[in-house]
Enzyme design. Structure first.
Site, PDB file in Angstrom:
ATOM      1  N   ASP A  23       0.647  -1.167  -0.127  1.00 52.20           N
ATOM      2  CA  ASP A  23       0.155  -0.080   0.080  1.00 52.20           C
ATOM      3  C   ASP A  23       1.012   1.194   0.003  1.00 52.20           C
ATOM      4  O   ASP A  23       1.653   1.516   0.973  1.00 52.20           O
ATOM      5  CB  ASP A  23      -1.099  -0.231   1.217  1.00 52.20           C
ATOM      6  CG  ASP A  23      -1.953   1.051   1.386  1.00 52.20           C
ATOM      7  OD1 ASP A  23      -1.750   1.823   0.523  1.00 52.20           O
ATOM      8  OD2 ASP A  23      -2.581   1.283   2.403  1.00 52.20           O
ATOM      9  N   ASN A  65      -6.222  13.621  -9.996  1.00 52.61           N
ATOM     10  CA  ASN A  65      -6.977  14.477 -11.375  1.00 52.61           C
ATOM     11  C   ASN A  65      -6.666  15.905 -11.415  1.00 52.61           C
ATOM     12  O   ASN A  65      -6.108  16.350 -10.306  1.00 52.61           O
ATOM     13  CB  ASN A  65      -8.409  14.225 -10.938  1.00 52.61           C
ATOM     14  CG  ASN A  65      -8.886  14.740  -9.696  1.00 52.61           C
ATOM     15  OD1 ASN A  65      -8.721  15.855  -9.672  1.00 52.61           O
ATOM     16  ND2 ASN A  65      -9.471  13.809  -9.037  1.00 52.61           N
ATOM     17  N   GLY A  79      -9.547   5.470  -6.172  1.00 56.87           N
ATOM     18  CA  GLY A  79      -8.164   4.586  -6.116  1.00 56.87           C
ATOM     19  C   GLY A  79      -7.099   5.112  -5.242  1.00 56.87           C
ATOM     20  O   GLY A  79      -7.449   5.273  -4.030  1.00 56.87           O
ATOM     21  N   VAL A  80      -5.866   4.975  -5.853  1.00 54.30           N
ATOM     22  CA  VAL A  80      -4.583   5.493  -4.990  1.00 54.30           C
ATOM     23  C   VAL A  80      -4.913   6.988  -4.354  1.00 54.30           C
ATOM     24  O   VAL A  80      -4.374   7.371  -3.186  1.00 54.30           O
ATOM     25  CB  VAL A  80      -3.459   5.176  -5.396  1.00 54.30           C
ATOM     26  CG1 VAL A  80      -3.069   6.314  -6.619  1.00 54.30           C
ATOM     27  CG2 VAL A  80      -2.135   5.152  -4.320  1.00 54.30           C
ATOM     28  N   ASP A  81      -5.501   7.911  -4.996  1.00 58.44           N
ATOM     29  CA  ASP A  81      -5.642   9.100  -4.722  1.00 58.44           C
ATOM     30  C   ASP A  81      -6.634   9.201  -3.531  1.00 58.44           C
ATOM     31  O   ASP A  81      -6.106   9.807  -2.490  1.00 58.44           O
ATOM     32  CB  ASP A  81      -6.503  10.012  -6.043  1.00 58.44           C
ATOM     33  CG  ASP A  81      -6.424  11.397  -5.866  1.00 58.44           C
ATOM     34  OD1 ASP A  81      -5.974  12.062  -4.678  1.00 58.44           O
ATOM     35  OD2 ASP A  81      -7.119  12.144  -6.546  1.00 58.44           O
TER      36      ASP A  81
HETATM   37  N1  AR6 Z   1      -1.277   1.571  -3.143  1.00 61.57           N
HETATM   38  C1  AR6 Z   1      -0.823   1.126  -4.479  1.00 61.57           C
HETATM   39  N2  AR6 Z   1      -1.481   1.340  -5.367  1.00 61.57           N
HETATM   40  C2  AR6 Z   1      -2.644   1.422  -5.563  1.00 61.57           C
HETATM   41  C3  AR6 Z   1      -3.398   1.635  -4.358  1.00 61.57           C
HETATM   42  C4  AR6 Z   1      -2.605   1.727  -3.084  1.00 61.57           C
HETATM   43  N3  AR6 Z   1      -3.186   2.148  -1.901  1.00 61.57           N
HETATM   44  N4  AR6 Z   1      -4.633   2.036  -4.611  1.00 61.57           N
HETATM   45  C5  AR6 Z   1      -4.801   1.891  -5.583  1.00 61.57           C
HETATM   46  N5  AR6 Z   1      -3.615   1.379  -6.348  1.00 61.57           N
HETATM   47  P1  AR6 Z   1      -6.064   4.668  -9.974  1.00 61.57           P
HETATM   48  P2  AR6 Z   1      -5.370   6.332 -12.433  1.00 61.57           P
HETATM   49  C6  AR6 Z   1      -3.143   1.062  -7.757  1.00 61.57           C
HETATM   50  O1  AR6 Z   1      -7.264   4.440 -10.452  1.00 61.57           O
HETATM   51  O2  AR6 Z   1      -5.684   5.366 -13.247  1.00 61.57           O
HETATM   52  C7  AR6 Z   1      -8.632   8.830  -9.154  1.00 61.57           C
HETATM   53  O3  AR6 Z   1     -10.212   8.905  -8.788  1.00 61.57           O
HETATM   54  C8  AR6 Z   1      -4.549   0.698  -8.808  1.00 61.57           C
HETATM   55  O4  AR6 Z   1      -4.585  -0.439  -8.504  1.00 61.57           O
HETATM   56  O5  AR6 Z   1      -5.787   5.106  -8.474  1.00 61.57           O
HETATM   57  O6  AR6 Z   1      -4.271   7.288 -12.629  1.00 61.57           O
HETATM   58  C9  AR6 Z   1      -8.077  10.118  -9.404  1.00 61.57           C
HETATM   59  O7  AR6 Z   1      -8.761  11.237  -8.545  1.00 61.57           O
HETATM   60  C10 AR6 Z   1      -3.652   1.181 -10.079  1.00 61.57           C
HETATM   61  O8  AR6 Z   1      -2.812   0.127 -10.399  1.00 61.57           O
HETATM   62  O9  AR6 Z   1      -5.249   6.204 -10.892  1.00 61.57           O
HETATM   63  C11 AR6 Z   1      -8.191  10.136 -10.699  1.00 61.57           C
HETATM   64  O10 AR6 Z   1      -9.480  10.782 -11.257  1.00 61.57           O
HETATM   65  C12 AR6 Z   1      -3.222   2.392  -9.899  1.00 61.57           C
HETATM   66  O11 AR6 Z   1      -2.857   2.665  -8.313  1.00 61.57           O
HETATM   67  C13 AR6 Z   1      -8.114   9.072 -11.620  1.00 61.57           C
HETATM   68  O12 AR6 Z   1      -8.703   8.133 -10.390  1.00 61.57           O
HETATM   69  C14 AR6 Z   1      -3.645   3.570 -10.549  1.00 61.57           C
HETATM   70  O13 AR6 Z   1      -4.973   3.528 -10.217  1.00 61.57           O
HETATM   71  C15 AR6 Z   1      -6.626   8.581 -11.706  1.00 61.57           C
HETATM   72  O14 AR6 Z   1      -6.699   7.141 -12.478  1.00 61.57           O
END
Ligand code: AR6
Length: 183
Positions: free
Chosen positions: A17, A31, A39-41
């Site tokens: 994580d 974003n 997600g990670v955000d």
């Molecule tokens: N630790 C590590 N990786 C993670 C975690 C974590 N805690 N949580 C998710 N991931 P995403 P994007 C991975 O969707 O595609 C948001 O709403 C996840 O499995 O977080 O760049 C923002 O506000 C994936 O492989 O980011 C934007 O609107 C990776 O992180 C939008 O999503 C990225 O997934 C950005 O989308």
């Protein structure tokens, strides 16, 4: 964890994580409005506390929004990481809208900002590989190539890519072996 020793630094693949990374800065896949999200955000904002959103609002006050491929920095507040570097990866539209260049820029601009702030140990998520829909098999060589390039430029000492689950970690490890050789 797998570690590759490159010319002037270390590239690390870690399963875990990102919000728990004990580093100088973690990178947020944000974003353009820096509003928080899923997600990670969402995980980073939840772990850092509400002060993070306040800092993002203040930062963007005059700017409106952060362009895709660019990066800004805030404190990490309640995170283990001292700082959060917020970058915006490209939404995947099929490959014809310079997604590759923008993804590469998101990694490199984050590293440049880390360097400008004297931060040496930076942990990244797989930018754009969740909600933004970038195909993993195309994101991996671009992301790993950008991190390698950044380390070669001396922009950081340790660049870590944190993959959340075992499947993602195995996939990225395989791609890193193809690109960089054995760890
Ligand atoms: N630790 C590590 N990786 C993670 C975690 C974590 N805690 N949580 C998710 N991931 P995403 P994007 C991975 O969707 O595609 C948001 O709403 C996840 O499995 O977080 O760049 C923002 O506000 C994936 O492989 O980011 C934007 O609107 C990776 O992180 C939008 O999503 C990225 O997934 C950005 O989308």
């Amino acid at each position: 964890m797998s570690v590759w020793r490159l010319s002037s630094g270390y590239l690390e693949l870690v399963q875990g994580d990102l919000t728990q990374a004990p580093v100088d800065a973690i990178v947020n896949a944000a974003n353009p409005g820096l509003l928080g999200g899923g997600g990670v955000d969402g995980a980073i904002h939840a772990a850092a506390g509400p002060e993070l959103l306040g800092a993002c609002r203040e930062l963007l006050g005059g700017m409106g929004c952060l362009a895709t491929g660019q990066a800004v920095i805030t404190p990490g507040f309640r995170l283990r990481a001292r700082f959060v570097i917020h970058t915006v990866g490209p939404i995947w539209y099929g490959g014809g809208r310079n997604e590759e260049g923008l993804l590469r820029s998101a990694y490199l601009e984050s590293l440049r900002l880390a360097r400008a702030n004297d931060l040496e140990n930076i942990a990244f998520p797989a930018i754009s590989c969740g909600a933004y829909g970038y195909p993993l098999h195309l994101a991996a060589p671009t992301a790993l190539g950008a991190l390698r390039h950044g380390l070669e430029l001396g922009l950081a000492k340790h660049a870590g890519l944190w993959l959340h689950g075992p499947q993602d970690f195995d996939f990225w490890s395989g791609k890193a072996r193809e690109l960089l050789g054995p760890p």
